[in-house]
Motif scaffolding. Structure first.
Motif, short mmCIF file in Angstrom:
data_model
loop_
_atom_site.label_atom_id
_atom_site.label_comp_id
_atom_site.label_asym_id
_atom_site.label_seq_id
_atom_site.Cartn_x
_atom_site.Cartn_y
_atom_site.Cartn_z
N GLU A 163 7.09 -9.22 -8.26
CA GLU A 163 5.74 -9.73 -8.07
C GLU A 163 5.67 -10.43 -6.73
O GLU A 163 6.70 -10.78 -6.15
N PRO A 164 4.47 -10.69 -6.25
CA PRO A 164 4.37 -11.54 -5.07
C PRO A 164 5.03 -12.89 -5.36
O PRO A 164 5.11 -13.30 -6.51
N ALA A 165 5.49 -13.53 -4.34
CA ALA A 165 6.17 -14.82 -4.51
C ALA A 165 5.30 -15.78 -5.31
O ALA A 165 4.12 -15.92 -5.05
N ALA A 166 5.91 -16.38 -6.29
CA ALA A 166 5.19 -17.35 -7.13
C ALA A 166 4.90 -18.59 -6.31
O ALA A 166 5.68 -18.97 -5.43
N PRO A 167 3.77 -19.21 -6.58
CA PRO A 167 3.49 -20.45 -5.85
C PRO A 167 4.57 -21.49 -6.14
O PRO A 167 5.11 -21.53 -7.24
N LYS A 168 4.87 -22.29 -5.14
CA LYS A 168 5.87 -23.34 -5.32
C LYS A 168 5.35 -24.33 -6.36
O LYS A 168 4.18 -24.64 -6.42
N ARG A 169 6.25 -24.77 -7.21
CA ARG A 169 5.88 -25.78 -8.20
C ARG A 169 5.45 -27.03 -7.48
O ARG A 169 6.03 -27.43 -6.47
N ARG A 170 4.44 -27.65 -8.02
CA ARG A 170 3.99 -28.90 -7.42
C ARG A 170 4.99 -30.00 -7.75
O ARG A 170 5.70 -29.94 -8.76
#
Length: 179
Positions: A163-170
């Motif tokens: 998948e596209p890179a997952a958003p960085k965890r906040r």
């Protein structure tokens, strides 16, 4: 892998690679890690129903999960239904609850075990998604789960689809009251 790295890496995956399998030995290794978790008086009441048969997988995904979860777990080659034996963890030998929590102790213990399960899966390069059960009776009947067990959830297990890179965890603030 370092523990903090493992914590960062583990994600709830909603898209699995199609046409993959997970071998029985790997699943057993993951379940052994789950059983390493602490339990009330070492009661070990967690139970796992491992579904790998394609026909059964399809039936569980279609009939026992919320429709969105069926889509999320569409290509997952393994579903693990997690239960615990009721009226055991948190209960005395005479059957009376130790305190007001009663069967919540079994749920607590199973939660610890499920966390170990998910972390070990991640450690071995697999991914997971914890899902609720839409139809408890359909799940119970499909897998012959005895009435003395409480069904807590279903965990999809497999390999993440690219998948596209997952958003960085906040960054998370510690929510605690220090006294």
């Amino acid at each position: 892998m370092e523990f903090n790295e493992l914590l960062e890496k583990r994600r709830s995956v909603r898209k699995y690679k199609a046409n993959t399998t997970v071998d029985r030995e790997t699943i057993e290794e993951i379940l052994k890690a789950a059983q390493q978790a602490p339990t009330w008086k070492n009661s070990q009441t967690g139970r796992y129903y491992v579904v790998t048969d394609e026909e059964k997988l399809k039936k569980i995904k279609e009939n026992c999960l919320l429709s969105r979860n069926g889509i999320n777990a569409e290509n997952a080659p393994v579903l693990i239904v997690t239960t615990f034996v009721k009226d055991w963890s948190g209960f005395e030998k005479n059957g009376s609850p130790t305190n007001e929590a009663g069967n919540l102790w079994g749920a607590y213990d199973l939660g610890l075990q499920n966390q170990n399960l998910m972390m070990k899966a991640s450690d071995l390069g697999l991914d997971t998604l914890v899902m609720g059960v839409r139809d408890e009776m359909a799940t119970r009947n499909a897998l012959d789960i005895p009435s003395n067990e409480i069904i807590m959830g279903i965990i999809a297990l497999g390999y993440r689809d690219i998948e596209p890179a997952a958003p960085k965890r906040r960054d998370l603030d510690v929510i605690a009251k220090f006294i």
